[in-house]
Design a protein around this motif. Structure first.
Motif, mmCIF file in Angstrom:
data_model
loop_
_atom_site.group_PDB
_atom_site.id
_atom_site.type_symbol
_atom_site.label_atom_id
_atom_site.label_comp_id
_atom_site.label_asym_id
_atom_site.label_seq_id
_atom_site.Cartn_x
_atom_site.Cartn_y
_atom_site.Cartn_z
ATOM 1 N N ALA A 34 0.832 -1.214 0.000
ATOM 2 C CA ALA A 34 0.000 0.000 0.000
ATOM 3 C C ALA A 34 0.860 1.255 0.000
ATOM 4 C CB ALA A 34 -0.929 -0.004 1.208
ATOM 5 N N ASP A 35 2.004 1.208 0.700
ATOM 6 C CA ASP A 35 2.917 2.345 0.710
ATOM 7 C C ASP A 35 3.565 2.542 -0.661
ATOM 8 O OD1 ASP A 35 2.518 3.025 3.393
ATOM 9 O OD2 ASP A 35 3.982 1.554 4.071
ATOM 10 N N ILE A 36 3.929 1.441 -1.291
ATOM 11 C CA ILE A 36 4.527 1.535 -2.630
ATOM 12 C C ILE A 36 3.509 2.100 -3.617
ATOM 13 C CG2 ILE A 36 5.570 0.239 -4.527
ATOM 14 C CD1 ILE A 36 6.616 -1.753 -2.486
ATOM 15 N N ALA A 37 2.264 1.666 -3.502
ATOM 16 C CA ALA A 37 1.209 2.192 -4.377
ATOM 17 C C ALA A 37 1.041 3.689 -4.173
ATOM 18 C CB ALA A 37 -0.103 1.466 -4.108
ATOM 19 N N GLU A 38 1.151 4.137 -2.925
ATOM 20 C CA GLU A 38 1.040 5.574 -2.636
ATOM 21 C C GLU A 38 2.201 6.350 -3.251
ATOM 22 O OE1 GLU A 38 0.634 8.562 1.250
ATOM 23 O OE2 GLU A 38 0.493 6.373 1.503
ATOM 24 N N ILE A 39 3.369 5.758 -3.219
ATOM 25 C CA ILE A 39 4.543 6.386 -3.846
ATOM 26 C C ILE A 39 4.321 6.523 -5.345
ATOM 27 C CG2 ILE A 39 6.974 6.029 -4.439
ATOM 28 C CD1 ILE A 39 7.295 4.727 -1.666
#
Length: 451
Positions: A34-39
């Motif tokens: 989810a953090d990578i998707a936000e990036i």
């Protein structure tokens, strides 16, 4: 939890520009999907694509699921079917894979599935794609743990170990017969409590809560909430076990339904998040057009009572109060009904009982506010006609708005139409028009009576 700031994003951009792949991977490889998707959302499309293509296997597929649908659809459109199948789809659970495949054309769906080496997995995907996305079949996953009712505990434990390799979380063990008919459910606790030679048929729970493949997904969410389930088995019309729905899918459903209801209540048709300007305008126009037409009608109502403004000038001062109270009461009544319809907590109540109860509440509210307004005008003004007009009109408008706000969503629900469309511009506009008509008509009546 990663805190994404401008400095971090700028560092990634520089590394992408210099094509320092290993340094890029070292910064993101241990992050949550989810953090990578936000990036990726924070980067330009070309940079996001470059960074994403560095990911492999399970991580790439997990991140793909977290990417917003519009961005994911654009990204997938640029990839060949073979890459989608072998680098992403094959690493996903069937429910997530179907969500991704659903964003492709039918031809490309077939092409992607054709590249999948695991024939059983490919067949599961093909079957799941046949279900309506708004039904239990459309959101279920084919992965589950099932054991035969004739097996022993020892056989079940071995089979569970084998099946668990393809499943992230095991919530329940489902018991089936030789025809794959769902017979019941078995807890892991019971399996380890009984001797290994115990027959499963003697220890499993036969009273199992399930859902049909064609059941609406909101019904699934209500059932899982009511019985406090973390997973729900899905069966077909004959009772064959087809899949399971897990709590994370239900959370997504609840969020999506809440967003939809909020949009409908605001007069928005469809999800406007991330839309282009002209699409946002098109999504917001339908109910705003109804509001526009309604307010034009309201202006005609006022125009037809122009003489009333001449003989009772003060009547104009209380128009905002009458309109606002009618709209607020109508929205409150509708919201209460929608909440009860969504929760199915009062299905046994008859339409007459609901209307009677709302009438009693409306009478109490109308009496309180009309007396309050009467006293205000009595002690601050000297116009008897205006005092009676605004008090009686407010009383009638509140009762009408409450009953209308109650009745309309119930009727829509009986007609199998989403009652959420009764909120927002439609209710408020209708109350504006009829509220003003009642107000002006009563003003004319009292002038003729006391004037």
């Amino acid at each position: 939890m990663l805190k994404i700031n401008r400095e971090y994003i700028e560092k990634l951009k520089l590394l992408i520009e210099d094509e320092k792949d290993q340094e890029l991977l070292s910064l993101i490889i241990d992050l949550h999907p989810a953090d990578i998707a936000e990036i990726l959302e924070s980067l330009a499309m070309d940079d996001a694509k470059y960074l994403y293509l560095l990911l492999e296997g399970g991580l790439a597929s997990d991140v793909l699921v977290e990417i917003p649908e519009d961005d994911r659809r654009r990204f997938l459109a640029e990839l060949p079917a073979e890459i989608i199948a072998r680098q992403y789809i094959e690493y996903m659970n069937t429910d997530d894979a179907v969500d991704v495949l659903g964003e492709l054309s039918e031809d490309k769906q077939e092409e992607v599935i054709a590249y999948i080496d695991d024939l059983e997995y490919a067949e599961d995907l093909s079957e799941l794609l046949t279900y309506d996305e708004d039904t239990a079949g459309g959101i279920m996953a084919a992965e589950l743990v099932a054991v035969n009712e004739n097996w022993t505990v020892q056989t079940c434990l071995k089979e569970i170990g084998r099946q668990a390799e393809d499943i992230d979380e095991i919530y329940y063990v489902y018991v089936i017969d030789d025809q794959n008919i769902l017979k019941g459910v078995l807890s892991l606790k019971k399996l380890i409590q009984y001797p290994t030679q115990t027959n499963i048929n003697n220890i499993y729970t036969r009273d199992v809560i399930s859902s049909k493949t064609d059941a609406p997904r909101d019904e699934v969410a209500r059932k899982m909430e009511k019985y406090d389930l973390v997973a729900l088995p899905v069966i077909d019309e004959m009772g064959h076990l087809k899949g399971r729905i897990t709590i994370d899918d239900v959370v997504d459903i609840i969020r999506e339904e809440a967003e939809k209801d909020y949009q409908m209540a605001s007069g928005i048709m469809g999800n406007v998040s991330g839309m282009k300007i002209w699409k946002q305008a098109r999504a917001r126009l339908p109910w705003l057009s109804i509001g526009f037409a309604g307010e034009l009608l309201a202006s005609r109502v006022l125009g037809s009572h122009e003489s009333t403004f001449v003989i009772i000038p003060g009547i104009a001062f209380f128009m905002p109060l009458i309109v606002a109270m009618g709209g607020n009461v109508g929205i409150q009544s509708t919201s209460i009904v929608l909440q009860k319809l969504a929760g199915r907590s009062n299905d046994r109540e008859t339409l007459g009982y609901k209307l009677l109860r709302e009438l009693v509440v409306a009478l109490a509210m109308a009496l309180f506010f009309s007396i309050l307004l009467f006293l205000f005008n009595h002690f601050t003004g000297n116009n008897k006609v205006l005092t009676y007009t605004v008090s009686v009109a407010l009383f009638i408008v509140i009762i009408f708005a409450a009953l209308f706000g109650t009745l309309f969503p119930i009727i829509l629900n009986k007609m199998k139409i989403d009652p959420a469309i009764a909120t927002g511009p439609f209710i408020t506009t209708t109350n504006d028009v009829l509220g003003l008509l009642i107000y002006m008509s009563i003003g004319q009546y009292f002038f003729n009576l006391f004037g």
